[in-house]
Design a protein around this motif. Structure first.
Motif, PDB file in Angstrom:
ATOM      1  N   TYR A   1     -12.608  96.061 -21.086  1.00  0.00           N
ATOM      2  CA  TYR A   1     -11.758  96.805 -20.155  1.00  0.00           C
ATOM      3  C   TYR A   1     -11.613  95.991 -18.869  1.00  0.00           C
ATOM      4  O   TYR A   1     -12.393  95.075 -18.600  1.00  0.00           O
ATOM      5  CB  TYR A   1     -12.341  98.187 -19.843  1.00  0.00           C
ATOM      6  N   HIS A   2     -10.619  96.343 -18.074  1.00  0.00           N
ATOM      7  CA  HIS A   2     -10.357  95.652 -16.819  1.00  0.00           C
ATOM      8  C   HIS A   2     -11.289  96.190 -15.746  1.00  0.00           C
ATOM      9  O   HIS A   2     -11.293  97.377 -15.449  1.00  0.00           O
ATOM     10  CB  HIS A   2      -8.892  95.883 -16.418  1.00  0.00           C
ATOM     11  N   THR A   3     -12.093  95.304 -15.147  1.00  0.00           N
ATOM     12  CA  THR A   3     -13.152  95.732 -14.229  1.00  0.00           C
ATOM     13  C   THR A   3     -12.676  95.927 -12.791  1.00  0.00           C
ATOM     14  O   THR A   3     -13.469  96.287 -11.916  1.00  0.00           O
ATOM     15  CB  THR A   3     -14.295  94.706 -14.237  1.00  0.00           C
ATOM     16  N   GLY A   4     -11.403  95.683 -12.544  1.00  0.00           N
ATOM     17  CA  GLY A   4     -10.861  95.885 -11.203  1.00  0.00           C
ATOM     18  C   GLY A   4      -9.395  96.225 -11.276  1.00  0.00           C
ATOM     19  O   GLY A   4      -8.933  96.799 -12.269  1.00  0.00           O
ATOM     20  N   VAL A   5      -8.653  95.890 -10.233  1.00  0.00           N
ATOM     21  CA  VAL A   5      -7.198  96.042 -10.232  1.00  0.00           C
ATOM     22  C   VAL A   5      -6.586  94.704  -9.859  1.00  0.00           C
ATOM     23  O   VAL A   5      -7.200  93.908  -9.144  1.00  0.00           O
ATOM     24  CB  VAL A   5      -6.723  97.134  -9.250  1.00  0.00           C
ATOM     25  N   ASP A   6      -5.379  94.451 -10.362  1.00  0.00           N
ATOM     26  CA  ASP A   6      -4.674  93.213 -10.055  1.00  0.00           C
ATOM     27  C   ASP A   6      -3.476  93.488  -9.158  1.00  0.00           C
ATOM     28  O   ASP A   6      -2.802  94.521  -9.298  1.00  0.00           O
ATOM     29  CB  ASP A   6      -4.179  92.536 -11.334  1.00  0.00           C
ATOM     30  N   TYR A   7      -3.245  92.554  -8.243  1.00  0.00           N
ATOM     31  CA  TYR A   7      -2.065  92.578  -7.372  1.00  0.00           C
ATOM     32  C   TYR A   7      -1.313  91.271  -7.602  1.00  0.00           C
ATOM     33  O   TYR A   7      -1.722  90.220  -7.092  1.00  0.00           O
ATOM     34  CB  TYR A   7      -2.471  92.682  -5.907  1.00  0.00           C
ATOM     35  N   ALA A   8      -0.261  91.310  -8.409  1.00  0.00           N
ATOM     36  CA  ALA A   8       0.540  90.107  -8.629  1.00  0.00           C
ATOM     37  C   ALA A   8       1.329  89.805  -7.367  1.00  0.00           C
ATOM     38  O   ALA A   8       1.948  90.698  -6.771  1.00  0.00           O
ATOM     39  CB  ALA A   8       1.481  90.303  -9.812  1.00  0.00           C
ATOM     40  N   ALA A   9       1.285  88.545  -6.947  1.00  0.00           N
ATOM     41  CA  ALA A   9       1.971  88.123  -5.725  1.00  0.00           C
ATOM     42  C   ALA A   9       2.114  86.607  -5.767  1.00  0.00           C
ATOM     43  O   ALA A   9       1.381  85.930  -6.490  1.00  0.00           O
ATOM     44  CB  ALA A   9       1.185  88.553  -4.492  1.00  0.00           C
ATOM     45  N   PRO A  10       3.041  86.058  -4.987  1.00  0.00           N
ATOM     46  CA  PRO A  10       3.219  84.599  -4.986  1.00  0.00           C
ATOM     47  C   PRO A  10       1.971  83.871  -4.477  1.00  0.00           C
ATOM     48  O   PRO A  10       1.228  84.382  -3.633  1.00  0.00           O
ATOM     49  CB  PRO A  10       4.394  84.390  -4.020  1.00  0.00           C
ATOM     50  N   LYS A  11       1.766  82.682  -5.006  1.00  0.00           N
ATOM     51  CA  LYS A  11       0.664  81.853  -4.533  1.00  0.00           C
ATOM     52  C   LYS A  11       0.788  81.629  -3.026  1.00  0.00           C
ATOM     53  O   LYS A  11       1.884  81.357  -2.517  1.00  0.00           O
ATOM     54  CB  LYS A  11       0.674  80.500  -5.258  1.00  0.00           C
ATOM     55  N   GLY A  12      -0.317  81.762  -2.325  1.00  0.00           N
ATOM     56  CA  GLY A  12      -0.326  81.562  -0.883  1.00  0.00           C
ATOM     57  C   GLY A  12      -0.141  82.834  -0.077  1.00  0.00           C
ATOM     58  O   GLY A  12      -0.304  82.815   1.148  1.00  0.00           O
ATOM     59  N   LYS A  13       0.172  83.943  -0.756  1.00  0.00           N
ATOM     60  CA  LYS A  13       0.304  85.215  -0.055  1.00  0.00           C
ATOM     61  C   LYS A  13      -1.041  85.616   0.538  1.00  0.00           C
ATOM     62  O   LYS A  13      -2.080  85.467  -0.093  1.00  0.00           O
ATOM     63  CB  LYS A  13       0.798  86.291  -1.023  1.00  0.00           C
ATOM     64  N   ALA A  14      -1.026  86.145   1.764  1.00  0.00           N
ATOM     65  CA  ALA A  14      -2.264  86.490   2.453  1.00  0.00           C
ATOM     66  C   ALA A  14      -3.014  87.620   1.763  1.00  0.00           C
ATOM     67  O   ALA A  14      -2.414  88.610   1.327  1.00  0.00           O
ATOM     68  CB  ALA A  14      -1.963  86.876   3.895  1.00  0.00           C
ATOM     69  N   CYS A  15      -4.338  87.491   1.681  1.00  0.00           N
ATOM     70  CA  CYS A  15      -5.242  88.551   1.245  1.00  0.00           C
ATOM     71  C   CYS A  15      -6.057  88.965   2.466  1.00  0.00           C
ATOM     72  O   CYS A  15      -6.564  88.095   3.185  1.00  0.00           O
ATOM     73  CB  CYS A  15      -6.178  88.061   0.148  1.00  0.00           C
ATOM     74  N   VAL A  16      -6.186  90.264   2.698  1.00  0.00           N
ATOM     75  CA  VAL A  16      -6.836  90.733   3.917  1.00  0.00           C
ATOM     76  C   VAL A  16      -8.027  91.627   3.592  1.00  0.00           C
ATOM     77  O   VAL A  16      -8.120  92.202   2.505  1.00  0.00           O
ATOM     78  CB  VAL A  16      -5.839  91.492   4.814  1.00  0.00           C
ATOM     79  N   ALA A  17      -8.937  91.747   4.556  1.00  0.00           N
ATOM     80  CA  ALA A  17     -10.077  92.649   4.422  1.00  0.00           C
ATOM     81  C   ALA A  17      -9.574  94.090   4.438  1.00  0.00           C
ATOM     82  O   ALA A  17      -8.845  94.480   5.345  1.00  0.00           O
ATOM     83  CB  ALA A  17     -11.060  92.420   5.567  1.00  0.00           C
ATOM     84  N   VAL A  18      -9.961  94.869   3.440  1.00  0.00           N
ATOM     85  CA  VAL A  18      -9.504  96.262   3.374  1.00  0.00           C
ATOM     86  C   VAL A  18     -10.290  97.155   4.327  1.00  0.00           C
ATOM     87  O   VAL A  18      -9.839  98.247   4.681  1.00  0.00           O
ATOM     88  CB  VAL A  18      -9.580  96.823   1.937  1.00  0.00           C
ATOM     89  N   LEU A  19     -11.472  96.721   4.735  1.00  0.00           N
ATOM     90  CA  LEU A  19     -12.307  97.437   5.694  1.00  0.00           C
ATOM     91  C   LEU A  19     -13.011  96.414   6.574  1.00  0.00           C
ATOM     92  O   LEU A  19     -13.138  95.246   6.196  1.00  0.00           O
ATOM     93  CB  LEU A  19     -13.372  98.278   4.964  1.00  0.00           C
TER      94      LEU A  19
END
Length: 214
Positions: free
Chosen positions: A116-134
């Protein structure tokens, strides 16, 4: 909005599970006069932890089967274990701003090692910013065959894993909610650029995943 005092979840507390959260819990139980430890609480869940927690449940009025020694939301919130209250500093809607979930949690499939999938995926272009959720701290970073370049954000008693990154912008230390910590990539076992976002109890290993909400 997240609960004021989230807890790691009943499936997390089982014999052999190790986490700093368990050690902190034991210290609180001792402080409440409920500790049943011979040598003091440690980071591994044992029968002594279960007996101590059952004593706490009875202390706050639980009876019979309700005092089973397994933390539930109500008793856990009242124990107020340090490091498990919600992290201050606000909240963001997505770890990849402007992008939503493309593969959901617990979707089954033979191509995932646990089935099973152990998380969630966010498809986005390479280089797109990832930020702290908290707001919290980056406690680990690395690179492995499955998750590729990854970062681990610890906040509110949980670890949030950011995987398949092309860049690690922050590798250690405190961060604020909404701060950029990495960039979307396709490193490791990935078929295209996306962020694999996973949530585990603090210190939990692979397979201790919980629903990735915050």
């Amino acid at each position: 909005m997240p609960a004021l005092a989230p807890f790691p979840g009943t499936t997390f507390f089982h014999k052999g599970q190790r986490s700093p959260v368990i050690a902190s819990m034991g210290k609180r139980l001792v402080a409440e006069g409920c500790g049943k430890y011979r040598t003091g609480p440690g980071p591994e869940w044992t029968d002594a932890d279960k007996q101590s927690y059952a004593a706490w449940q009875r202390k706050i009025g639980f009876e019979g089967a309700a005092a089973d020694g397994i933390p539930g939301k109500s008793s856990w919130e009242r124990l107020r274990v340090p490091g498990t209250q919600s992290a201050p500093g606000g909240r963001v809607a997505s770890p990849v701003p402007g992008h939503g979930v493309t593969t959901h949690y617990r979707v089954k499939g033979p191509h995932w090692s646990l089935g099973y999938h152990t998380g969630v995926d966010y498809a986005a272009p390479k280089g797109k910013a990832c930020v702290a959720v908290l707001s919290g701290s980056i406690v680990r970073n690395g690179d492995d065959r499955s998750f590729g370049n990854f970062l681990v954000l610890r906040a509110g008693g949980f670890d949030y894993w950011y995987c398949h990154l092309s860049e690690q912008t922050v590798k250690r230390g405190s961060v604020k909610a909404g701060q950029k910590i990495g960039e979307v990539g396709s490193t490791g076992n990935a078929t295209g650029p996306h962020l694999h976002f996973e949530k585990r109890p603090a210190g939990g290993g692979f397979g201790s995943d919980v629903k990735p909400v915050w």
